[in-house]
Every structure is written in structure tokens, then in C-alpha cells.
Design a protein around this motif. Structure first.
Motif, PDB file in Angstrom:
ATOM      1  N   UNK A 146     -10.738  -8.994   0.095  1.00 30.90           N
ATOM      2  CA  UNK A 146      -9.913  -7.707  -0.466  1.00 30.90           C
ATOM      3  C   UNK A 146      -9.097  -8.006  -1.799  1.00 30.90           C
ATOM      4  N   UNK A 147      -8.349  -7.302  -2.478  1.00 34.27           N
ATOM      5  CA  UNK A 147      -7.669  -7.412  -3.610  1.00 34.27           C
ATOM      6  C   UNK A 147      -6.673  -6.489  -3.482  1.00 34.27           C
TER       7      UNK A 147
ATOM      8  N   UNK B  43       0.205  11.189   3.845  1.00 35.86           N
ATOM      9  CA  UNK B  43      -0.125   9.935   3.653  1.00 35.86           C
ATOM     10  C   UNK B  43      -1.484   9.677   3.733  1.00 35.86           C
ATOM     11  N   UNK B  44      -1.779   8.669   2.427  1.00 39.68           N
ATOM     12  CA  UNK B  44      -3.164   8.025   1.933  1.00 39.68           C
ATOM     13  C   UNK B  44      -2.966   6.829   1.492  1.00 39.68           C
ATOM     14  N   UNK B  45      -3.926   5.937   1.938  1.00 46.04           N
ATOM     15  CA  UNK B  45      -3.775   4.554   1.531  1.00 46.04           C
ATOM     16  C   UNK B  45      -5.257   4.013   1.419  1.00 46.04           C
ATOM     17  N   UNK B  46      -5.337   3.268   0.243  1.00 45.89           N
ATOM     18  CA  UNK B  46      -6.849   2.292  -0.053  1.00 45.89           C
ATOM     19  C   UNK B  46      -7.072   1.195  -0.599  1.00 45.89           C
ATOM     20  N   UNK B  47      -7.982   0.624  -0.546  1.00 40.71           N
ATOM     21  CA  UNK B  47      -7.982  -0.895  -1.146  1.00 40.71           C
ATOM     22  C   UNK B  47      -9.269  -1.245  -1.217  1.00 40.71           C
ATOM     23  N   UNK B  48      -9.703  -2.057  -2.130  1.00 39.84           N
ATOM     24  CA  UNK B  48     -11.055  -2.516  -2.528  1.00 39.84           C
ATOM     25  C   UNK B  48     -11.420  -3.839  -1.771  1.00 39.84           C
ATOM     26  N   UNK B  49     -12.473  -3.880  -1.384  1.00 42.37           N
ATOM     27  CA  UNK B  49     -13.125  -5.072  -0.997  1.00 42.37           C
ATOM     28  C   UNK B  49     -14.224  -5.452  -2.022  1.00 42.37           C
ATOM     29  N   UNK B  50     -14.525  -6.660  -2.367  1.00 45.00           N
ATOM     30  CA  UNK B  50     -15.521  -7.395  -3.124  1.00 45.00           C
ATOM     31  C   UNK B  50     -16.391  -7.942  -2.140  1.00 45.00           C
TER      32      UNK B  50
END
Length: 277
Positions: free
Chosen positions: A150-151, A262-269
Motif C-alpha cells: 500500500x501507499x 464516511x468514505x475512505x480509500x487507498x491504493x495498493x501497487x
């Protein structure tokens, strides 16, 4: 962060720790969620190395995919291996072995595995390049090294929260204090190349938390982790936050978790490298 290969490896500091709130969150992970990018190269008879297997929830999924093969899950030691062993028994899979081992010095011969896999491990390593080179060593030609990470810089949500913004800042400071890279995902391609892995395919995927159940789990988990885990202790010991501030950050996570908007996200490479002779 060092990218050279030291003569003697010292144990990395695990920023999260293996306290109950961390393990419970990690046990929700599945092979379908975390290893889909590698699924096309996993054959039924594959021999798989799962580096940093944690509570083994991904491990058992890999074992089901490779139902005619075998999965070896490794951790650096501690109670987490007992937790993983119980999960393997509960899952009813009989093609899993668990072992204590360091990714820097794997106790396996060259060309042992078809796939060496790691999920959210690189972000805790002081020398990911050396780790990836060692993973490649134990994979036979034609096999693959598969790493997903993740980042933390991409961890963003709505509504805007000064407490969660502060959490992200403190977490990244603690991780880097421990000699690791919290934004590991964006570095994978470069690290693979430095490790000598040339045939690399990159992809990316996003984790989202917006349903009431997912939002509550993610938010309340981090609320607990800001008070009761190694991360919380390190943040205070290293001087990046006070106990009172960690309490406010925890409350901010709870407020976000309980907000129906509420909303949340993140990127995985995701890096998938084919090993050549």
C-alpha cells in the motif's frame, strides 16, 4: 533507507505490532482480496512461499488455489505463528507448513518454489531490495515473485478530518523512524529492478470503505490501534505525538466510523516478476 546488502541482518521493527486489534484486522484479509493479481500464475500444483503470513487468512486461500501443491508461510516468530496455525486447522487445509524465518535469509534451497508472495510486508522492511532478491533466489526459473503493498499517502477519506490527517502524518513518521517506507507501493517497480528482477508487470487496485460494516470495522480498528498497539507506543516513545494527542486521533477515527457519509480509500501497487534462468 538502505538498499545495500548488509553482512548481518538485524530484525526489522514491526510498526503495527501483533496486538489483538491488529491481528483481528489482518485476519479479515483473503487471497481473493489480496492476491488476485497473482491468481493467473498460480497452478493447482504450485509450491508457494507466503512471506509475512500473519494470521494466515491469505495463506489458507493460497492453499485452496494450489490444492495439489503446498504453501509455506513464514513469520519472524512470536505468538502470531500460533494464531496462524489455529487458522490453518480451522480452515481444514492440509497443504500448509508454517515456519519461523527471515525474508533476508530464507532457509530454503535455490529454485524451491514456484511463487514467492508477500502482502503489505515491504512497508515494514528496512531493506526491501535485499528481501526481494532473496525471494527471487528461492523461486525456480519460470516462477514468479509477487508483491503487493500500500501507499499511506493515498489514504484519504471524507468528511475531512484533522485527526485522521494527523494520524497519517504520525504513522508515516513512526514507520520511517523504524527504517521502513510507508509509501512502499509506489517504490515496488524500482525496488524490483534494483533487486535484479527484470521481467516485471505492474498493476494497482484500491481498497474502499464505505458500507456501514466496512466503515465501522476500519474506523474502530484504527481507533483501537491508536491507543493499544506498538504503533501507539512507538509514536509516544519517539516523540511524534503525546498520549493525549493519540487519544484525540482515536476519537477522530471513531467519529468518522460512525458518520453515515464516511468514505475512505487507498491504493495498493502490485508487482509480478517472472524469474528467468
Amino acid at each position: 533507507m538502505s538498499s545495500g546488502t548488509p553482512d548481518v541482518y538485524t530484525p526489522d521493527i514491526y510498526t503495527h505490532g501483533h496486538q489483538p486489534s491488529v491481528v483481528a484486522q489482518h485476519a479479515r484479509r483473503t487471497a481473493e482480496d489480496c492476491a488476485a493479481f497473482a491468481r493467473p500464475v498460480i497452478k493447482p500444483d504450485a509450491q508457494i512461499l507466503d512471506v509475512g503470513c500473519g494470521p494466515a487468512s491469505i495463506t489458507v486461500g493460497l492453499a485452496r488455489w494450489a490444492h495439489q501443491g503446498h504453501v509455506t508461510g513464514i513469520e519472524t516468530g512470536g505468538d502470531i505463528l500460533a494464531t496462524a496455525a489455529a487458522a490453518v486447522v480451522d480452515a481444514g487445509v492440509d497443504n500448509v507448513t508454517l515456519a519461523e524465518a527471515s525474508v533476508y535469509e530464507l532457509p530454503y534451497d535455490d529454485d524451491t518454489f514456484d511463487i514467492a508472495y508477500a502482502h503489505q510486508v515491504a512497508q515494514h522492511l528496512s531493506n526491501p531490495v535485499a528481501a526481494f532478491a532473496e525471494m527471487a533466489r528461492v523461486v525456480r526459473p519460470g516462477g514468479h515473485v509477487a508483491v503487493r503493498d500500500s501507499d499511506y499517502s493515498t489514504m484519504r477519506g471524507y468528511p475531512s478530518s484533522t485527526e485522521i490527517t494527523r494520524w497519517r502524518e504520525v504513522y508515516r513518521q513512526v514507520c520511517r523512524h523504524n527504517g521502513a517506507e510507508p509509501d512502499a507501493g509506489r517504490h515496488l517497480f524500482s525496488w524490483f529492478r534494483e533487486a535484479g528482477l527484470g521481467d516485471v508487470v505492474m498493476s494497482a487496485s484500491v481498497w474502499q470503505f464505505w458500507t456501514p460494516e466496512a466503515r465501522s470495522n476500519w474506523g474502530h480498528s484504527w481507533a483501537d490501534r491508536c491507543l493499544t498497539t506498538s504503533f501507539a507506543r512507538q509514536a509516544v516513545e519517539y516523540g511524534y505525538a503525546t498520549e493525549a494527542e493519540m487519544g484525540r486521533i482515536s476519537a477522530g477515527w471513531r467519529a468518522w466510523a460512525d458518520n453515515p457519509d464516511g468514505y475512505f480509500h487507498f491504493i495498493h501497487a502490485e508487482a509480478l516478476a517472472r524469474i528467468t534462468a
